[in-house]
Design a protein around this motif. Sequence first.
Motif, mmCIF file in Angstrom:
data_model
loop_
_atom_site.group_PDB
_atom_site.id
_atom_site.type_symbol
_atom_site.label_atom_id
_atom_site.label_comp_id
_atom_site.label_asym_id
_atom_site.label_seq_id
_atom_site.Cartn_x
_atom_site.Cartn_y
_atom_site.Cartn_z
ATOM 1 N N ARG A 193 0.830 -1.205 0.000
ATOM 2 C CA ARG A 193 0.000 0.000 0.000
ATOM 3 C C ARG A 193 0.861 1.250 0.000
ATOM 4 N NH1 ARG A 193 -4.507 0.544 -2.026
ATOM 5 N NH2 ARG A 193 -5.144 -1.430 -1.044
ATOM 6 N N LYS A 198 -1.283 -0.454 -3.680
ATOM 7 C CA LYS A 198 -1.936 -1.658 -4.186
ATOM 8 C C LYS A 198 -2.327 -2.571 -3.038
ATOM 9 C CE LYS A 198 0.089 -2.354 -8.814
ATOM 10 N NZ LYS A 198 0.831 -3.332 -9.655
ATOM 11 N N ASN A 202 -2.398 -7.834 -5.741
ATOM 12 C CA ASN A 202 -2.245 -7.282 -7.090
ATOM 13 C C ASN A 202 -0.803 -6.960 -7.466
ATOM 14 O OD1 ASN A 202 -5.051 -7.333 -7.541
ATOM 15 N ND2 ASN A 202 -5.307 -5.398 -6.443
#
Length: 649
Positions: A193, A198, A202
């Motif tokens: 993150r 993300k 992912n």
Amino acid sequence: MAGTTAYAIGRSRRFKLRTPGRIVAASAMAGLIVTLAILTWALKDVPWGQIADGSLKPIIVLETASGTPLVRQGPYQGPYASYEQFPGILIDAVLSIEDRRFMEHMGVDPQGIFRALFRNIQAGSVVQGGSTITQQLIKLQYLDSDRTLKRKIQELVIAFWLEWKLGKEEILARYLNSAYLGAGATGMPAAARIYFNKDIKNLSLPEAALLAGMLKAPSQWNPIVNREGARQRTEVVLNAMVDNGKITPSRAEAAKSAFAKVNPTTPTPRSGSWFADWVTPQASEVAGSSPGSTTVRTTLVPRLQQIGEKLIADTLKKSGKSAGVSQAALVAMTPEGAVVAMVGGRDYKASQFNRAVTAMRQPGSTFKVFVFYAALKAGLTLSDRVLDAPLDIDGWSPENSGGGYRGWVTLAEAFARSLNAASVALAQEVGLDNVIAAARELGIDADLANTPSLALGTSEVNLLDLTAAYASVRLGRAPVEPWGIIDFKAADQTEAFRVGPQSPQPVDLSPFQADLIALLQLVVERGTGRGADPGVFAAGKTGTSQNNRDAWFVGFTEPLVVGVWVGNDDEAPMKGVTGGAMPAHIWRNFMRQALSDADLDTVANGSAAVDDSTSRSCNVSACSRAYRSFRPSDCTYQPYSGERRICER
């Protein structure tokens, strides 16, 4: 005689033959006793229960109203991810570079130790460690870093015990959730993150390899401060994955080429940091002390927050210096009190002090709403008249802004023009005790001095409470308590629990609501707040404290209630700034942009209304007061007998 001698010799031989066996047995027993004593000494203070339970502290994960992560400035740990949630490419990358034999060994890898020792001897320095991931997890979470015999014994025993107790997948998941990866990020979910914005699932192959490479030395291979070093380390990880048979050489080369597109971002203060600071104690209350992660969905609407932050920054950059203004604050909420935006100052990175919540300042004429509410409660009407003329109260004389007096004026005109002398006279007529009581009814709990100047806003309040008081007028019930949490869900729960507003709002304002709104609307249409007019229905009040130290505008449109303050932290006077100027213009511009939001109906209905079919209500404050055994994570308490029950207060 001879027989006796022969017996003695035979017994002596048998004794001599048995003596070595007894010595060996005794030595073994002594060794066992010593070993047990050493283990008892070394392991007596190991927190076995905490190690078995997992994390030693609860993790609170904040989300915006729409469910996107709300990342705070500073140390950040995301939600715990299970083994299944980590992508295979990340697991392969970590095992290839950190512990290739992780799935084969039993917590300690003698082969890895000898391999590392050999390479270190070859290199003439420590270039490779022999610790397994299990041992690294123990160092991260359960033991200190002292290099003592006791700690080494603890590490060895705990490693075997963890392998038996937890299994490979759980050990690896705990490690990936707890390793520090630089930039304040603890755990792979937080790093994904912080660096790439993300979700962990992912990650691309180059991103996964980059994060795996940072495990050994996050400060050395931090891609933000050392991009070239991070690139080289990523290539080492990709080569290790090829050697380990996890990816093909061609895929590794493609990932190396794709590294140029990897764009980790500097973890600057995220939008909503002041709000996150304000809501975190509330989130901690609903999460309780249960270990593991609790996801807390807040009322913050990111787009409105970004509008507010940009307007404050742009306005102060453009006009702050010439106007003698260094700070400003803004609060936006729904009429029910759901805080959808909170700007606590000019720049969060420069100052985390929250001027919307913590700063106590004189509200000036925005306080007059309480004077006129008290007058309406006393039976006066908007068409009744009050004398706006010089007034002397024990040597103190209020003056109107700009000087001059208007004589007998209606209550409506006195409020719209913010006439000080008329407002003080009205407060004297209805009684200061009643003015204070009116402010209390609308939610002001700050210290209010029972002096004539109270009518002009000389007692300090904060922006959040004052804005909530105006929300009471818009809602028609009081008090409105600002709130920031929609619902929460513990990691081990399938159901979310609604929180929402916690105040009962026992005061019905409907007999006076229309008149109060009419007064506030006049201010915007024909009074001191004309600069706040957004071109649609709007009602509010300007406020300016003595010597222009504080300037305010607080008011509402149909869906939103917004308060704005400008001033200086050292209370230095501004250069003629009044509530009808800079604060009103910020308020107007915020409303114009906010009201153009296509999803404003969501805000109007309480900032992301909660679906009753997927969650239940939980009044955390009431339940925690009622039951000492209350557990917020599942909203239950333990009765004197039987199983735990849902708290339904």
